[in-house]
Scaffold this motif. Sequence first.
Motif, PDB file in Angstrom:
ATOM      1  N   ASP A  53       0.817  -1.207   0.000  1.00 29.51           N
ATOM      2  CA  ASP A  53       0.000   0.000   0.000  1.00 29.51           C
ATOM      3  C   ASP A  53       0.860   1.271   0.000  1.00 29.51           C
ATOM      4  OD1 ASP A  53       1.060  -0.275   2.528  1.00 29.51           O
ATOM      5  OD2 ASP A  53      -0.764   0.318   3.579  1.00 29.51           O
ATOM      6  N   SER A  54       2.070   1.183  -0.555  1.00 29.87           N
ATOM      7  CA  SER A  54       2.940   2.358  -0.571  1.00 29.87           C
ATOM      8  C   SER A  54       2.273   3.517  -1.289  1.00 29.87           C
ATOM      9  CB  SER A  54       4.272   2.034  -1.253  1.00 29.87           C
ATOM     10  OG  SER A  54       5.044   1.171  -0.446  1.00 29.87           O
ATOM     11  N   ASP A  55       2.588   4.727  -0.823  1.00 28.66           N
ATOM     12  CA  ASP A  55       2.005   5.913  -1.440  1.00 28.66           C
ATOM     13  C   ASP A  55       2.915   6.418  -2.555  1.00 28.66           C
ATOM     14  OD1 ASP A  55       4.121   7.255  -0.177  1.00 28.66           O
ATOM     15  OD2 ASP A  55       2.893   7.803   1.547  1.00 28.66           O
ATOM     16  N   GLY A  56       2.698   7.639  -3.005  1.00 23.89           N
ATOM     17  CA  GLY A  56       3.456   8.166  -4.135  1.00 23.89           C
ATOM     18  C   GLY A  56       4.821   8.710  -3.786  1.00 23.89           C
ATOM     19  N   LEU A  57       5.172   8.710  -2.504  1.00 22.58           N
ATOM     20  CA  LEU A  57       6.469   9.228  -2.092  1.00 22.58           C
ATOM     21  C   LEU A  57       7.570   8.229  -2.427  1.00 22.58           C
ATOM     22  CD1 LEU A  57       7.452  11.796  -0.589  1.00 22.58           C
ATOM     23  CD2 LEU A  57       7.397  10.435   1.513  1.00 22.58           C
ATOM     24  N   VAL A  58       8.708   8.722  -2.892  1.00 22.58           N
ATOM     25  CA  VAL A  58       9.853   7.872  -3.239  1.00 22.58           C
ATOM     26  C   VAL A  58      11.064   8.284  -2.415  1.00 22.58           C
ATOM     27  CG1 VAL A  58      11.511   7.263  -5.048  1.00 22.58           C
ATOM     28  CG2 VAL A  58       9.069   7.410  -5.589  1.00 22.58           C
ATOM     29  N   ILE A  59      11.724   7.314  -1.790  1.00 18.32           N
ATOM     30  CA  ILE A  59      13.020   7.541  -1.153  1.00 18.32           C
ATOM     31  C   ILE A  59      14.078   6.934  -2.070  1.00 18.32           C
ATOM     32  CG2 ILE A  59      14.511   7.071   0.817  1.00 18.32           C
ATOM     33  CD1 ILE A  59      12.043   6.922   2.579  1.00 18.32           C
ATOM     34  N   LEU A  60      14.918   7.779  -2.619  1.00 18.41           N
ATOM     35  CA  LEU A  60      16.032   7.328  -3.453  1.00 18.41           C
ATOM     36  C   LEU A  60      17.208   7.075  -2.517  1.00 18.41           C
ATOM     37  CD1 LEU A  60      17.509   6.804  -6.092  1.00 18.41           C
ATOM     38  CD2 LEU A  60      17.730   9.281  -6.404  1.00 18.41           C
ATOM     39  N   LEU A  61      17.475   5.802  -2.229  1.00 14.10           N
ATOM     40  CA  LEU A  61      18.457   5.409  -1.225  1.00 14.10           C
ATOM     41  C   LEU A  61      19.783   5.064  -1.895  1.00 14.10           C
ATOM     42  CD1 LEU A  61      19.299   4.610   1.651  1.00 14.10           C
ATOM     43  CD2 LEU A  61      18.236   2.374   1.264  1.00 14.10           C
ATOM     44  N   VAL A  62      20.799   5.864  -1.611  1.00 13.44           N
ATOM     45  CA  VAL A  62      22.139   5.657  -2.160  1.00 13.44           C
ATOM     46  C   VAL A  62      22.945   4.870  -1.121  1.00 13.44           C
ATOM     47  CG1 VAL A  62      24.158   6.752  -3.181  1.00 13.44           C
ATOM     48  CG2 VAL A  62      21.916   7.881  -3.324  1.00 13.44           C
ATOM     49  N   HIS A  63      23.229   3.617  -1.422  1.00 13.80           N
ATOM     50  CA  HIS A  63      23.867   2.754  -0.427  1.00 13.80           C
ATOM     51  C   HIS A  63      25.311   3.154  -0.153  1.00 13.80           C
ATOM     52  CE1 HIS A  63      26.590   0.491  -3.075  1.00 13.80           C
ATOM     53  NE2 HIS A  63      25.625   0.432  -3.966  1.00 13.80           N
ATOM     54  N   GLY A  64      25.770   2.832   1.054  1.00 15.63           N
ATOM     55  CA  GLY A  64      27.158   3.048   1.415  1.00 15.63           C
ATOM     56  C   GLY A  64      28.019   1.853   1.040  1.00 15.63           C
ATOM     57  N   GLY A  65      29.302   1.961   1.429  1.00 10.99           N
ATOM     58  CA  GLY A  65      30.246   0.902   1.110  1.00 10.99           C
ATOM     59  C   GLY A  65      31.599   1.437   0.689  1.00 10.99           C
ATOM     60  N   GLY A  66      31.899   2.670   1.096  1.00 10.71           N
ATOM     61  CA  GLY A  66      33.209   3.228   0.826  1.00 10.71           C
ATOM     62  C   GLY A  66      33.532   3.422  -0.633  1.00 10.71           C
ATOM     63  N   PHE A  67      32.506   3.560  -1.467  1.00  7.67           N
ATOM     64  CA  PHE A  67      32.630   3.740  -2.923  1.00  7.67           C
ATOM     65  C   PHE A  67      33.065   2.464  -3.646  1.00  7.67           C
ATOM     66  CE2 PHE A  67      33.692   7.917  -1.089  1.00  7.67           C
ATOM     67  CZ  PHE A  67      32.636   8.659  -1.588  1.00  7.67           C
ATOM     68  N   THR A  68      33.418   1.414  -2.896  1.00  5.22           N
ATOM     69  CA  THR A  68      33.963   0.207  -3.523  1.00  5.22           C
ATOM     70  C   THR A  68      33.109  -1.042  -3.294  1.00  5.22           C
ATOM     71  OG1 THR A  68      35.313  -0.320  -1.583  1.00  5.22           O
ATOM     72  CG2 THR A  68      36.328   1.070  -3.278  1.00  5.22           C
TER      73      THR A  68
END
Length: 294
Positions: A63-78
């Motif tokens: 039942d998610s609404d129209g809001l979006v979370i664009l999640l940029v994962h971590g990991g030290g760039f590698t």
Amino acid sequence: MPSPEAEKIIAELRAYASQPMPSVTEERMAWEASVKGLRPPEGTLVSGVSLNGVPCEWVERADSDGLVILLVHGGGFTAGSPRTHRRFAAQLALATGARVLVPDYALAPEEPFPAALEDIVAVYAALAEQGTAPEDIVISGDSAGGGLAVAALLKLRELGAPMPRSALLLSPWADLTLSGGSYTSKAHHPNASRAELERGARAYAPVEQHRNPLMSPLFADLSGLPPLLIQAGEHEVFIDDSMGLAERAKAAGVDARLTIAPGLWHVYQHYDCPEAHDAIEEIARFVHASDAGI
């Protein structure tokens, strides 16, 4: 004082930190292996998608609404991927009702700067092309992903693109030069070691370029950015980055809130303890705050 649950996690992190530093390949394999077979929390759905050529993963409630979370994962760039962050993405989806999108962006050293940044900006553009309004997007990131999220905002500003609703930064790595005092004063706590951070920074870009604001947004003009929520643990090497970002953002007229969790560690929000649950509750309130402020 940290809760008993948090104290147990700290002991486990100390034991892990005492081990020899793995290679980038070993780190990637170990992280992926640690989450293999883990199912996201009940009530969430996972699906793959390609946006402007970037593989991504949606994690959402039925039942998610129209809001979006664009999640940029971590990991030290590698290291890191949508799989390593699937459980946390699901927690965000359950707590906020938003659809959480996790890009599988390009990793260094195979694809150094600006590949990861270009991927994040391309995914943001794809959301707009598909009809998602900027005011319905929250960009988020943890650790190196937090720095990338701020860099993406700076790039969007440079391009004249509309800003998202807000930005959520969890223990952001915002200074690849490692100039903050906490990189030394907090080094005895269970954190990424300086050697690991230096390796990640060098893999991402040559040392002489590390003050570039699109790599180290701590050195950027932050004016014009949307409201920010920055969360960090008191005992982490990145704490000066979080405090510096908050200070610079406020000085630039940005609506910024900094929450420091006493006694806690880097990206504590990913763990199962009362403090993490409280942080996610704060995130949910922030995500649904009006554009007028937080």
